[in-house]
Write a protein that holds these residues in place. Structure first.
Motif, short mmCIF file in Angstrom:
data_model
loop_
_atom_site.label_atom_id
_atom_site.label_comp_id
_atom_site.label_asym_id
_atom_site.label_seq_id
_atom_site.Cartn_x
_atom_site.Cartn_y
_atom_site.Cartn_z
N SER A 1 41.19 38.32 39.70
CA SER A 1 41.10 38.88 39.12
C SER A 1 39.78 39.73 39.02
CB SER A 1 40.20 37.34 38.67
OG SER A 1 38.62 37.40 38.39
N ASP A 2 39.08 40.17 39.74
CA ASP A 2 37.71 40.65 40.10
C ASP A 2 37.91 42.10 40.89
OD1 ASP A 2 35.92 40.44 38.19
OD2 ASP A 2 35.64 38.31 38.53
N MET A 3 39.14 41.95 41.74
CA MET A 3 39.26 42.62 42.78
C MET A 3 38.71 44.22 42.31
SD MET A 3 43.77 42.88 43.13
CE MET A 3 43.02 43.29 44.32
N ASP A 4 39.14 44.70 40.90
CA ASP A 4 38.63 46.84 40.81
C ASP A 4 36.93 46.57 40.30
OD1 ASP A 4 41.15 46.89 40.94
OD2 ASP A 4 41.21 47.01 39.42
N ASN A 5 36.51 45.27 41.13
CA ASN A 5 34.82 45.06 40.52
C ASN A 5 34.19 44.46 41.36
OD1 ASN A 5 32.16 44.51 39.80
ND2 ASN A 5 32.92 43.76 37.89
N THR A 6 33.98 46.10 42.55
CA THR A 6 33.04 45.51 43.98
C THR A 6 31.70 44.28 43.71
OG1 THR A 6 34.24 47.79 44.61
CG2 THR A 6 32.80 46.39 45.94
N ASP A 7 31.32 45.18 42.61
CA ASP A 7 29.61 43.85 42.69
C ASP A 7 29.96 42.52 42.51
OD1 ASP A 7 28.58 46.47 42.83
OD2 ASP A 7 28.06 46.70 41.11
N LYS A 8 30.85 42.41 41.58
CA LYS A 8 31.28 41.39 41.12
C LYS A 8 31.80 40.72 42.84
CE LYS A 8 31.46 37.69 39.12
NZ LYS A 8 32.74 37.73 37.83
N VAL A 9 32.80 41.59 43.23
CA VAL A 9 33.57 40.42 44.99
C VAL A 9 32.30 39.76 46.22
CG1 VAL A 9 35.21 41.34 46.67
CG2 VAL A 9 35.64 41.54 44.29
N VAL A 10 31.66 41.38 46.18
CA VAL A 10 30.41 40.85 46.60
C VAL A 10 30.22 39.62 46.66
CG1 VAL A 10 28.10 41.39 46.85
CG2 VAL A 10 29.60 43.45 47.43
N MET B 1 47.44 40.72 46.71
CA MET B 1 46.12 40.20 45.26
C MET B 1 46.23 39.44 46.79
SD MET B 1 46.78 38.92 41.60
CE MET B 1 47.65 37.65 41.87
N PHE B 2 44.62 38.92 47.23
CA PHE B 2 43.83 37.88 47.65
C PHE B 2 45.03 36.91 47.41
CE2 PHE B 2 40.06 40.31 46.32
CZ PHE B 2 39.33 40.60 47.31
N LEU C 1 45.67 43.86 49.69
CA LEU C 1 45.65 44.99 50.04
C LEU C 1 45.07 46.20 49.55
CD1 LEU C 1 49.19 44.59 52.23
CD2 LEU C 1 47.07 45.51 53.94
N GLY C 2 45.10 45.33 48.12
CA GLY C 2 45.18 45.54 46.32
C GLY C 2 43.83 46.46 46.35
N ALA C 3 42.85 45.86 47.08
CA ALA C 3 41.65 45.66 47.02
C ALA C 3 40.69 46.68 48.13
CB ALA C 3 40.58 44.62 47.32
N ILE C 4 41.70 47.49 49.09
CA ILE C 4 41.60 49.07 49.54
C ILE C 4 41.63 49.80 48.71
CG2 ILE C 4 42.36 50.25 51.95
CD1 ILE C 4 43.53 47.34 52.95
N MET D 1 30.63 50.76 58.65
CA MET D 1 30.69 51.42 57.61
C MET D 1 31.72 52.04 56.69
SD MET D 1 27.25 52.19 56.69
CE MET D 1 25.35 51.12 57.32
N ASN D 2 32.65 51.84 57.99
CA ASN D 2 33.92 52.49 58.16
C ASN D 2 34.93 52.38 57.11
OD1 ASN D 2 34.11 54.66 59.29
ND2 ASN D 2 34.58 54.39 60.92
N GLU D 3 34.27 50.14 57.65
CA GLU D 3 34.54 48.84 56.37
C GLU D 3 34.44 49.29 55.18
OE1 GLU D 3 33.63 44.95 57.11
OE2 GLU D 3 35.04 45.23 58.57
N LYS D 4 32.91 49.51 54.67
CA LYS D 4 32.50 49.39 53.41
C LYS D 4 33.28 50.52 52.87
CE LYS D 4 28.43 50.67 50.31
NZ LYS D 4 29.65 52.25 50.59
N GLU D 5 33.30 52.13 53.40
CA GLU D 5 33.79 52.90 52.75
C GLU D 5 35.32 52.89 52.28
OE1 GLU D 5 33.57 56.73 51.61
OE2 GLU D 5 32.09 55.66 53.28
N SER D 6 36.21 51.92 53.09
CA SER D 6 37.45 51.83 52.21
C SER D 6 38.10 50.24 51.61
CB SER D 6 38.51 51.54 54.37
OG SER D 6 37.77 50.54 55.19
N LEU D 7 37.08 49.21 51.62
CA LEU D 7 36.83 47.99 50.96
C LEU D 7 35.62 48.21 49.56
CD1 LEU D 7 37.03 45.42 53.90
CD2 LEU D 7 38.35 46.57 52.40
N GLY D 8 34.52 49.54 49.88
CA GLY D 8 33.45 49.06 48.30
C GLY D 8 32.58 48.13 49.42
N LEU D 9 32.50 47.18 50.54
CA LEU D 9 31.85 46.21 50.34
C LEU D 9 32.01 45.88 52.44
CD1 LEU D 9 33.77 43.64 51.46
CD2 LEU D 9 33.67 43.90 48.81
N PHE D 10 30.50 45.21 52.60
CA PHE D 10 31.13 44.92 54.08
C PHE D 10 31.54 43.58 54.36
CE2 PHE D 10 26.98 47.57 53.39
CZ PHE D 10 27.51 49.31 54.35
N LEU D 11 32.51 43.29 54.79
CA LEU D 11 32.96 42.12 54.27
C LEU D 11 33.53 41.64 55.91
CD1 LEU D 11 35.40 40.51 53.69
CD2 LEU D 11 37.36 42.01 54.43
#
Length: 637
Positions: free
Chosen positions: A259-268, A292-293, A305-308, A418-428
């Motif tokens: 539900s929050d996959m477009d809000n990176t701050d909330k996903v973190v 979706m997740f 995949l939609g969160a990439i 760093m590459n992961e963050k570039e594509s996901l918007g966060l460190f996973l």
């Protein structure tokens, strides 16, 4: 006046909400809640594999596991109960029945919090204050059944109406008029109602003085009263989400993340909550992920995949549709089977760096190196197929054979992250700040996720808005992941985004300070910031106005007391190796190094007066390479 929408068949009144009611129409407010969608998604995921269909309306309202979760304040992602202020109220109240949750929603508002009602309610529930109906000096037995569920506190508007009915013989309609008059505090209307209440109480043979004292108490608390039907409806949704989190955590958290996959701050923040729950969140995977997740059969959450970033719906639809013909066996197989007009080079790069192709190889550098050749081969195969040509050599090749990837070194952890963050918007799969976790806990009182919870004290009435609070003094630490500047009234200022894995914060750096620290305003370094922290309801995040900014490395060199190294299993053979590796960092009168040797469960400190180090970041990385992250830590005063 009415209005007909162009192309629509419905009529719209042009009166405002008050006038609509004055002319005799009935007004209904419909509130759309995203939480209802989250519950629906979670139920669908649960029922997909359940032997017996779960119906959320049939769950018991006295489930011990759910109340255990609530009493432990593990309410992140639980509707209406997730803010820091609400968690503090839950901790004090310790709800143990559904009626307590209804009361929580009604109590967590500015009026009750500031009036003392909340303290009275909690003390009466736990037996620290005598229960009276409604006051020890002015009470009547007829009010006991009305006020007993709230320990004698007039908490709900319905209780105001019931008191008027029982004591003064009001009709339901008349009691509603009294409720409105008390809420709006109109003097002339209140005088009229006072007379009606007195006359009705007299007709019921109730002492006039007592009736007026109770009327005054009702009037006082009516201004804070909350609509119980609203509170109960919210409480039911709160309970349902808490029940799902307690019994089906993977499915519930997957739905919340979606539900929050477009809000990176909330996903973190939500991923950090999954870590706190010991619930693994796996990277995206072209062979397992949906758009979706989703929850896996093993009880994990698989990234959607939609969160990439950079991977659109069309590409994902093609990947998932083709996957029905069997799992992808290799990068070459994937490129040959997926329509590359939908999944172009940019999409493929994002799939590599996000980890979505790790099912073929964990060496993402090798995948990216081989990608141009795989795409070229897939393109040639498509051209041959379109031209009706057969590749004679391909006919002799075993289709199940997986071509080896080029032998190239894997990315180091920092590059991978760093590459992961570039594509996901966060460190996973990790965070550059992990190496300094123990150190940072000694510097800050709260991490960024905890600050977000503490300062996000939403109004539970559903009316939106936030309780304004002054800036609090704070020290925060985080990795610089974003920088923007603007020209303000006094010169150029910067807004810097920090991330510490648990959450994010915007740091406002004013012009004078920006000139002083210009050389360290750059990405991928760790800042220690002192300043005034507050909630920013413009972007639904937290921010801090910086009074002092320095690198973590600088802070360590100025404030660290000692650097500790644990020799696992008494392995003193590492000392000569460390001596050689750390030779360039040994400086007189700097940070002392203390060795620990664990024998038979006891911690022995070895003498090391001659070892003092300039413990800069390069030194810390060297220690990590030789010892690993968990074998050393920095101690502060």
């Amino acid at each position: 006046p009415i209005y007909c929408e162009p192309g629509g068949g419905g009529l719209v009144s042009q009166f405002d909400k008050g006038d609509v009611e004055d002319v005799g129409l009935v007004k209904f407010d419909f509130l759309g809640l995203r939480t209802l969608t989250i519950i629906d998604w979670a139920l669908k995921a649960i029922n997909e594999h359940a032997a017996e269909k779960l119906e959320i309306e049939r769950i018991p309202l006295d489930d011990p596991d759910t109340f255990k979760l609530l009493q432990a304040c593990q309410t992140t992602a639980v509707f209406q109960l997730e803010s820091r202020g609400m968690k503090d109220l839950i901790r004090r109240l310790q709800p143990d029945c559904f009626e307590d949750i209804v009361a929580l929603v009604a109590l967590f508002r500015p009026g009750p919090l500031q009036s003392g009602m909340v303290d009275n309610f909690i003390n009466r529930k736990h037996g620290r204050e005598k229960v009276s109906y409604p006051d020890a000096n002015y009470q009547h037995e007829c009010l006991k059944t009305i006020l007993e569920p709230t320990y004698g506190i007039i908490l709900y508007q319905e209780q105001v109406m019931q008191i008027a009915q029982v004591m003064a013989g009001y009709t339901l309609g008349g009691a509603d008029l009294l409720r409105r008059a008390m809420g709006k505090k109109k003097p002339e209307e209140m005088e009229k109602q006072r007379s009606v209440f007195a006359e009705g109480a007299n007709n019921n043979h109730i002492d006039p003085d007592l009736a007026m004292k109770i009327f005054d108490l009702v009037e006082k608390f009516a201004g804070y009263g909350f609509n119980k039907s609203h509170s109960a409806a919210y409480a039911l949704v709160s309970y349902q989400t808490a029940w799902l989190k307690a019994h089906y955590p993977p499915e519930f958290m997957a739905a919340v993340l979606s539900s929050d996959m477009d809000n990176t701050d909330k996903v973190v923040i939500l991923i950090e909550e999954c870590r706190e729950m010991n619930l693994p969140v796996l990277p995206p995977d072209v062979n397992r992920s949906d758009y979706m997740f989703r929850a896996s059969e093993q009880g994990e959450v698989i990234y959607g995949l939609g969160a990439i970033k950079g991977v659109g719906q069309a590409a994902i639809d093609v990947i998932i549709t083709e996957r029905a013909n069997g799992p992808y066996r290799s990068l070459d197989d994937f490129c040959e089977r997926v329509d590359m007009s939908k999944a172009n080079k940019k999409v493929m790069d994002a799939l590599v760096t996000s980890g979505a192709l790790d099912c073929f190889s964990e060496n993402r550098a090798a995948l990216q190196s081989h990608l141009p050749y795989a795409l070229q081969a897939a393109e040639q195969a498509q051209k041959n197929q379109d031209a009706g040509m057969e590749d004679l050599f391909a006919l002799e090749t075993d289709n199940t054979e997986v071509k080896p990837l080029p032998d190239v070194p894997a990315w180091d952890e920092k590059t991978r992250l760093m590459n992961e963050k570039e594509s996901l918007g966060l460190f996973l799969t990790g965070h550059p700040i992990d190496l300094y976790e123990k150190e940072i806990k000694q510097i800050v009182s709260l991490n960024l996720g905890q600050w977000h919870e503490k300062l996000d004290i939403s109004d539970s009435s559903g009316g939106g808005g936030f309780i304004r609070r002054k800036d609090e003094d704070a020290t925060v630490v985080g990795l610089v992941i974003g920088i923007r500047t603007r020209n303000g009234f006094n010169g150029r200022e910067a807004f810097v985004t920090l991330d510490d894995r648990t959450g994010r914060i915007d740091v406002r750096v004013f012009p004078d300070m920006l000139q002083e620290i210009e050389e360290i305003v750059q990405k991928d370094i760790i800042w220690v910031v002192e300043g005034g922290i507050s909630y920013d309801d413009f972007n639904n995040g937290i921010r801090i106005k910086a009074r002092k900014v320095e690198l973590l490395e600088t802070y360590r060199l100025n404030h660290a007391k000692a650097l500790h190294i644990k020799l696992l299993n008494g392995n003193q053979q590492l000392i000569p190796q460390l001596s050689n590796k750390l030779k360039s960092f040994r400086v007189n009168d700097c940070i002392p190094l203390i060795f620990h040797q664990n024998k038979e469960g006891y911690d022995y400190r070895l003498r090391s007066e001659s070892w003092t180090l300039s413990a800069n970041d390069e030194c810390m990385l060297t220690l990590e390479q030789v010892l690993g992250k968990s074998a050393f830590y920095v101690e502060y005063q």
